[in-house]
Write a protein that holds these residues in place. Structure first.
Motif, PDB file in Angstrom:
ATOM      1  N   ASN A   7       0.858  -1.179   0.000  1.00 47.84           N
ATOM      2  CA  ASN A   7       0.000   0.000   0.000  1.00 47.84           C
ATOM      3  C   ASN A   7       0.895   1.230   0.000  1.00 47.84           C
ATOM      4  OD1 ASN A   7      -2.568  -1.314   0.212  1.00 47.84           O
ATOM      5  ND2 ASN A   7      -2.072  -1.748   2.351  1.00 47.84           N
ATOM      6  N   GLU A   8       0.641   2.140  -0.916  1.00 48.04           N
ATOM      7  CA  GLU A   8       1.461   3.337  -1.074  1.00 48.04           C
ATOM      8  C   GLU A   8       0.805   4.519  -0.359  1.00 48.04           C
ATOM      9  OE1 GLU A   8       2.622   6.048  -4.866  1.00 48.04           O
ATOM     10  OE2 GLU A   8       3.065   3.889  -5.050  1.00 48.04           O
ATOM     11  N   SER A   9       1.602   5.216   0.427  1.00 42.96           N
ATOM     12  CA  SER A   9       1.104   6.407   1.126  1.00 42.96           C
ATOM     13  C   SER A   9       0.905   7.548   0.134  1.00 42.96           C
ATOM     14  CB  SER A   9       2.108   6.851   2.201  1.00 42.96           C
ATOM     15  OG  SER A   9       3.241   7.480   1.601  1.00 42.96           O
ATOM     16  N   ASN A  10       0.394   8.623   0.645  1.00 47.10           N
ATOM     17  CA  ASN A  10       0.363   9.866  -0.121  1.00 47.10           C
ATOM     18  C   ASN A  10       1.805  10.324  -0.356  1.00 47.10           C
ATOM     19  OD1 ASN A  10       0.291  10.262   2.850  1.00 47.10           O
ATOM     20  ND2 ASN A  10       0.575  12.403   2.304  1.00 47.10           N
ATOM     21  N   THR A  11       1.988  11.208  -1.309  1.00 46.33           N
ATOM     22  CA  THR A  11       3.309  11.770  -1.613  1.00 46.33           C
ATOM     23  C   THR A  11       3.380  13.175  -1.041  1.00 46.33           C
ATOM     24  OG1 THR A  11       3.497  10.479  -3.640  1.00 46.33           O
ATOM     25  CG2 THR A  11       4.900  12.426  -3.464  1.00 46.33           C
ATOM     26  N   ILE A  12       4.478  13.466  -0.352  1.00 43.97           N
ATOM     27  CA  ILE A  12       4.695  14.821   0.151  1.00 43.97           C
ATOM     28  C   ILE A  12       5.815  15.472  -0.647  1.00 43.97           C
ATOM     29  CG2 ILE A  12       3.897  14.311   2.495  1.00 43.97           C
ATOM     30  CD1 ILE A  12       7.099  14.576   3.108  1.00 43.97           C
ATOM     31  N   THR A  13       5.779  16.782  -0.720  1.00 41.66           N
ATOM     32  CA  THR A  13       6.834  17.572  -1.358  1.00 41.66           C
ATOM     33  C   THR A  13       7.417  18.486  -0.302  1.00 41.66           C
ATOM     34  OG1 THR A  13       5.646  17.508  -3.457  1.00 41.66           O
ATOM     35  CG2 THR A  13       7.365  19.178  -3.224  1.00 41.66           C
ATOM     36  N   THR A  14       8.741  18.482  -0.184  1.00 35.53           N
ATOM     37  CA  THR A  14       9.396  19.341   0.801  1.00 35.53           C
ATOM     38  C   THR A  14       9.453  20.772   0.276  1.00 35.53           C
ATOM     39  OG1 THR A  14      11.634  19.083  -0.084  1.00 35.53           O
ATOM     40  CG2 THR A  14      10.874  17.433   1.529  1.00 35.53           C
ATOM     41  N   PRO A  15       9.634  21.712   1.173  1.00 33.51           N
ATOM     42  CA  PRO A  15       9.972  23.054   0.713  1.00 33.51           C
ATOM     43  C   PRO A  15      11.335  22.998   0.016  1.00 33.51           C
ATOM     44  CG  PRO A  15       9.444  23.049   3.074  1.00 33.51           C
ATOM     45  CD  PRO A  15       9.522  21.621   2.629  1.00 33.51           C
ATOM     46  N   GLU A  16      11.608  23.960  -0.835  1.00 32.76           N
ATOM     47  CA  GLU A  16      12.930  23.991  -1.465  1.00 32.76           C
ATOM     48  C   GLU A  16      13.988  24.310  -0.425  1.00 32.76           C
ATOM     49  OE1 GLU A  16      13.793  28.206  -3.488  1.00 32.76           O
ATOM     50  OE2 GLU A  16      12.049  27.204  -4.343  1.00 32.76           O
ATOM     51  N   PHE A  17      15.201  23.808  -0.650  1.00 34.38           N
ATOM     52  CA  PHE A  17      16.312  24.088   0.247  1.00 34.38           C
ATOM     53  C   PHE A  17      17.563  24.268  -0.574  1.00 34.38           C
ATOM     54  CE2 PHE A  17      15.640  19.544  -0.054  1.00 34.38           C
ATOM     55  CZ  PHE A  17      16.903  18.999  -0.225  1.00 34.38           C
ATOM     56  N   VAL A  18      18.503  25.049  -0.036  1.00 33.30           N
ATOM     57  CA  VAL A  18      19.712  25.393  -0.764  1.00 33.30           C
ATOM     58  C   VAL A  18      20.901  24.679  -0.140  1.00 33.30           C
ATOM     59  CG1 VAL A  18      21.251  27.267  -1.466  1.00 33.30           C
ATOM     60  CG2 VAL A  18      18.764  27.645  -1.396  1.00 33.30           C
ATOM     61  N   ILE A  19      21.645  23.963  -0.968  1.00 32.39           N
ATOM     62  CA  ILE A  19      22.894  23.323  -0.551  1.00 32.39           C
ATOM     63  C   ILE A  19      24.022  24.265  -0.960  1.00 32.39           C
ATOM     64  CG2 ILE A  19      24.393  21.310  -0.808  1.00 32.39           C
ATOM     65  CD1 ILE A  19      21.721  20.629   0.468  1.00 32.39           C
ATOM     66  N   LYS A  20      24.873  24.636  -0.001  1.00 29.52           N
ATOM     67  CA  LYS A  20      25.938  25.604  -0.256  1.00 29.52           C
ATOM     68  C   LYS A  20      27.254  24.928  -0.504  1.00 29.52           C
ATOM     69  CE  LYS A  20      23.649  28.814   2.805  1.00 29.52           C
ATOM     70  NZ  LYS A  20      23.727  29.599   4.004  1.00 29.52           N
TER      71      LYS A  20
END
Length: 159
Positions: free
Chosen positions: A146-159
């Motif tokens: 059974n597959e859960s809902n999909t979440i999207t993270t806020p954008e983040f910056v890798i320095k």
């Protein structure tokens, strides 16, 4: 760009064990929600470590893989798609080597006793060796696939 996924997952599960408390009931299909995202920059190097925390519930308590579960569709149960920002738009990053991915394994989380419902947080650690603006899409599967809902993270910056 280099990306490295650490298969380190720490799982914090909170069980309601007191018989005085009303048992919580959840659907048998797992559900997840975004909780937190933290970033630690590598000292004297490009990139850093991202700690993604998601909350989850599961009504029948069948989230998790054993050490013997190694063949698809039981090779992973936490699935991550990586997106990079190009010209202001997020595009999925597809690695040339199809075996490279950020998917991971959640260990068995069965609740003991008569209440099989699960509720808790999963923290997933990922290392990124790049400078980029990223975003993740995440979902999980239980042992019944059974597959859960999909979440999207806020954008983040890798320095």
């Amino acid at each position: 760009m280099k990306y490295k996924s650490s298969l380190f997952i720490s799982v914090v599960v909170f069980f309601l064990v007191s018989s005085c408390l009303k048992k919580e009931e959840y659907p048998v299909i797992p559900a997840i929600s975004f909780k937190d995202l933290k970033y630690n920059h590598f000292v004297n190097s490009i990139g850093g470590t991202v700690y993604l925390t998601i909350s989850f519930t599961d009504g029948d308590g069948n989230i998790g893989l054993t050490a013997a579960d190694t063949v698809a569709p039981y090779d992973y149960n936490l699935f991550v798609k990586l997106f990079g920002k190009k010209n202001g738009v997020f595009e999925e990053i597809i690695f040339p080597d199809t075996t490279l991915n950020f998917n991971a394994r959640i260990p068995i989380l069965n609740a003991n006793g008569s209440n099989k419902t699960l509720k808790g947080d999963i923290e997933y650690k990922m290392d990124f060796l790049t400078k980029d603006t990223l975003q993740l899409e995440v979902f999980i599967k239980d042992r019944e696939l059974n597959e859960s809902n999909t979440i999207t993270t806020p954008e983040f910056v890798i320095k």
